[in-house]
Design a protein around this motif. Structure first.
Motif, PDB file in Angstrom:
ATOM      1  N   PRO A  12       0.887  -1.234   0.104  1.00 51.12           N
ATOM      2  CA  PRO A  12      -0.070   0.086  -0.010  1.00 51.12           C
ATOM      3  C   PRO A  12       0.802   1.098  -0.035  1.00 51.12           C
ATOM      4  O   PRO A  12       0.302   2.466  -0.397  1.00 51.12           O
ATOM      5  CB  PRO A  12      -0.672  -0.047   1.288  1.00 51.12           C
ATOM      6  CG  PRO A  12      -0.899  -1.488   1.409  1.00 51.12           C
ATOM      7  CD  PRO A  12       0.318  -2.085   1.115  1.00 51.12           C
ATOM      8  N   ARG A  14       3.563   1.683  -1.481  1.00 51.17           N
ATOM      9  CA  ARG A  14       4.100   1.888  -2.834  1.00 51.17           C
ATOM     10  C   ARG A  14       3.023   2.779  -3.674  1.00 51.17           C
ATOM     11  O   ARG A  14       3.180   4.003  -4.308  1.00 51.17           O
ATOM     12  CB  ARG A  14       4.304   0.624  -3.597  1.00 51.17           C
ATOM     13  CG  ARG A  14       5.362  -0.108  -3.381  1.00 51.17           C
ATOM     14  CD  ARG A  14       5.978  -1.004  -4.220  1.00 51.17           C
ATOM     15  NE  ARG A  14       5.152  -2.233  -4.514  1.00 51.17           N
ATOM     16  CZ  ARG A  14       5.475  -3.033  -5.374  1.00 51.17           C
ATOM     17  NH1 ARG A  14       6.394  -2.953  -6.485  1.00 51.17           N
ATOM     18  NH2 ARG A  14       4.714  -4.196  -5.521  1.00 51.17           N
ATOM     19  N   LEU A  33      -4.539  -4.873   9.609  1.00 50.87           N
ATOM     20  CA  LEU A  33      -4.046  -6.297   9.234  1.00 50.87           C
ATOM     21  C   LEU A  33      -3.960  -6.923  10.512  1.00 50.87           C
ATOM     22  O   LEU A  33      -4.053  -8.321  10.561  1.00 50.87           O
ATOM     23  CB  LEU A  33      -2.662  -6.024   8.328  1.00 50.87           C
ATOM     24  CG  LEU A  33      -2.834  -5.439   7.006  1.00 50.87           C
ATOM     25  CD1 LEU A  33      -1.219  -5.531   6.374  1.00 50.87           C
ATOM     26  CD2 LEU A  33      -3.944  -6.149   6.173  1.00 50.87           C
ATOM     27  N   ASN A  38      -8.584  -8.045   6.791  1.00 49.81           N
ATOM     28  CA  ASN A  38      -8.329  -8.320   5.496  1.00 49.81           C
ATOM     29  C   ASN A  38      -8.933  -9.844   5.032  1.00 49.81           C
ATOM     30  O   ASN A  38      -8.979 -10.045   4.050  1.00 49.81           O
ATOM     31  CB  ASN A  38      -6.960  -8.391   4.996  1.00 49.81           C
ATOM     32  CG  ASN A  38      -5.756  -9.203   5.884  1.00 49.81           C
ATOM     33  OD1 ASN A  38      -6.141  -8.873   7.063  1.00 49.81           O
ATOM     34  ND2 ASN A  38      -4.822  -9.524   5.404  1.00 49.81           N
ATOM     35  N   GLU A  65      -3.286  -5.593  -6.731  1.00 52.71           N
ATOM     36  CA  GLU A  65      -1.750  -5.514  -7.234  1.00 52.71           C
ATOM     37  C   GLU A  65      -1.420  -4.166  -7.151  1.00 52.71           C
ATOM     38  O   GLU A  65      -1.749  -3.357  -8.056  1.00 52.71           O
ATOM     39  CB  GLU A  65      -1.643  -6.431  -8.429  1.00 52.71           C
ATOM     40  CG  GLU A  65      -1.736  -7.945  -8.440  1.00 52.71           C
ATOM     41  CD  GLU A  65      -0.995  -8.508  -7.442  1.00 52.71           C
ATOM     42  OE1 GLU A  65       0.219  -8.104  -6.905  1.00 52.71           O
ATOM     43  OE2 GLU A  65      -1.324  -9.402  -6.791  1.00 52.71           O
ATOM     44  N   ARG A 113       8.617 -10.769   7.600  1.00 51.76           N
ATOM     45  CA  ARG A 113       7.585 -11.964   8.150  1.00 51.76           C
ATOM     46  C   ARG A 113       8.140 -12.884   8.854  1.00 51.76           C
ATOM     47  O   ARG A 113       7.587 -13.677   9.507  1.00 51.76           O
ATOM     48  CB  ARG A 113       6.859 -12.385   6.721  1.00 51.76           C
ATOM     49  CG  ARG A 113       6.050 -11.494   5.958  1.00 51.76           C
ATOM     50  CD  ARG A 113       5.464 -11.906   4.689  1.00 51.76           C
ATOM     51  NE  ARG A 113       4.583 -13.166   4.772  1.00 51.76           N
ATOM     52  CZ  ARG A 113       3.214 -12.675   4.738  1.00 51.76           C
ATOM     53  NH1 ARG A 113       2.822 -11.298   4.703  1.00 51.76           N
ATOM     54  NH2 ARG A 113       2.168 -13.633   5.076  1.00 51.76           N
TER      55      ARG A 113
HETATM   56  N1  LIG Z   1       1.673  -8.656  -4.888  1.00 51.29           N
HETATM   57  C1  LIG Z   1       0.907  -7.656  -3.976  1.00 51.29           C
HETATM   58  C2  LIG Z   1       1.118  -8.234  -2.640  1.00 51.29           C
HETATM   59  C3  LIG Z   1       0.203  -7.366  -1.632  1.00 51.29           C
HETATM   60  C4  LIG Z   1       0.786  -7.848  -0.110  1.00 51.29           C
HETATM   61  O1  LIG Z   1       1.166  -8.892  -0.073  1.00 51.29           O
HETATM   62  N2  LIG Z   1      -0.081  -6.950   0.770  1.00 51.29           N
HETATM   63  C5  LIG Z   1       0.311  -7.201   2.267  1.00 51.29           C
HETATM   64  C6  LIG Z   1       0.635  -5.926   2.812  1.00 51.29           C
HETATM   65  S1  LIG Z   1       2.141  -5.249   2.122  1.00 51.29           S
HETATM   66  C7  LIG Z   1      -0.979  -7.910   2.543  1.00 51.29           C
HETATM   67  O2  LIG Z   1      -2.159  -7.497   2.148  1.00 51.29           O
HETATM   68  N3  LIG Z   1      -0.691  -8.746   3.720  1.00 51.29           N
HETATM   69  C8  LIG Z   1      -1.679  -9.214   4.588  1.00 51.29           C
HETATM   70  C9  LIG Z   1      -1.448 -10.585   4.811  1.00 51.29           C
HETATM   71  O3  LIG Z   1      -0.536 -11.220   4.457  1.00 51.29           O
HETATM   72  O4  LIG Z   1      -2.200 -11.145   5.787  1.00 51.29           O
HETATM   73  C10 LIG Z   1       0.906  -6.400  -4.395  1.00 51.29           C
HETATM   74  O5  LIG Z   1       1.721  -5.919  -5.165  1.00 51.29           O
HETATM   75  O6  LIG Z   1      -0.104  -5.617  -4.269  1.00 51.29           O
END
Ligand SMILES: N[C@@H](CCC(=O)N[C@@H](CS)C(=O)NCC(=O)O)C(=O)O
Length: 210
Positions: A12, A14, A33, A38, A65, A113
């Protein structure tokens, strides 16, 4: 139109930096989150992968994305160009943006992570994988330092989406205690220059928040 987003999270971020650079304002809805909002049915209906960001159009269409969302705003608001200006330049920005995703961001987020307490109990953490990502990130920082000896920004003389991806990678890396070593002078110079941009400074994660 509204943007489903989450504070601090690098993807987000970005989009937030991209929109700020374009001077485009889009109403946002924050997803917590930590509370797993989510994964609630209403949000999963927008993105079954449960990931932010998501751009919801007025007719209900949902675009996920972060790079697809940025691409939409590049097309709808071409100035300033952040994906390159002609065929070769656009391909070069694409190359560098993908490299920043796969070589920098993936290792930084992998380390975050799999080693940070924020994710304890939320995902199955594999500490050894997190440490491998940390080691790989260290190697990639040396590589990038050499590249930046040649030019001001990641993809050339202009600030582009590749810089946005990279700075968001470094931002989340810092939360995982990955620092740019001082001896990497070119990377340090790039990091300072980019971090001072208002779009970047306004969205910087605090190490305490995770
Ligand atoms: N490839 C996706 C990746 C999106 C992503 O991984 N978002 C993360 C936040 S940076 C998320 O929503 N994580 C929640 C989770 O893993 O539970 C993009 O570029 O938007």
């Amino acid at each position: 139109m509204k943007l489903w987003t989450a504070a601090v999270a690098p993807n987000p971020r970005r989009v937030a930096i991209f929109l700020a650079e374009k001077g485009v304002e889009v109403p946002t809805v924050g997803i917590d989150l930590a509370k797993k909002e989510n994964y609630e049915p209403d949000f999963l209906a927008k993105n079954p992968l449960g990931r932010v960001p998501v751009l919801e159009f007025d007719d209900g269409f949902c675009l996920a994305e972060s790079m697809a969302i940025c691409r939409y705003f590049e097309e709808s608001h071409p100035e300033p160009p952040l994906f390159g200006v002609d065929a070769r330049d656009r391909a070069t920005v694409e190359m560098w943006n993908r490299r920043m995703e796969f070589e920098i961001m993936l290792n930084m987020t992998g380390c975050f992570r799999h080693t940070h307490p924020y994710w304890e109990g939320r995902i199955e953490q594999v500490a050894a994988y997190g440490e491998l990502c940390r080691m790989t990130a260290a190697d990639r920082m040396k590589w990038l330092d050499g590249e930046l000896a040649e030019r001001e920004y990641i993809a050339g003389a202009a600030f582009t989406v590749a810089d946005i991806t990279a700075i968001c990678g470094f931002g989340i890396g810092r939360v995982a205690k990955i620092r740019i070593p001082e001896e990497l002078a070119h990377l340090t110079r790039w990091n300072q220059t980019v971090s001072e941009r208002p779009s970047v400074a306004a969205t910087a994660p605090s190490p305490r928040k995770g």
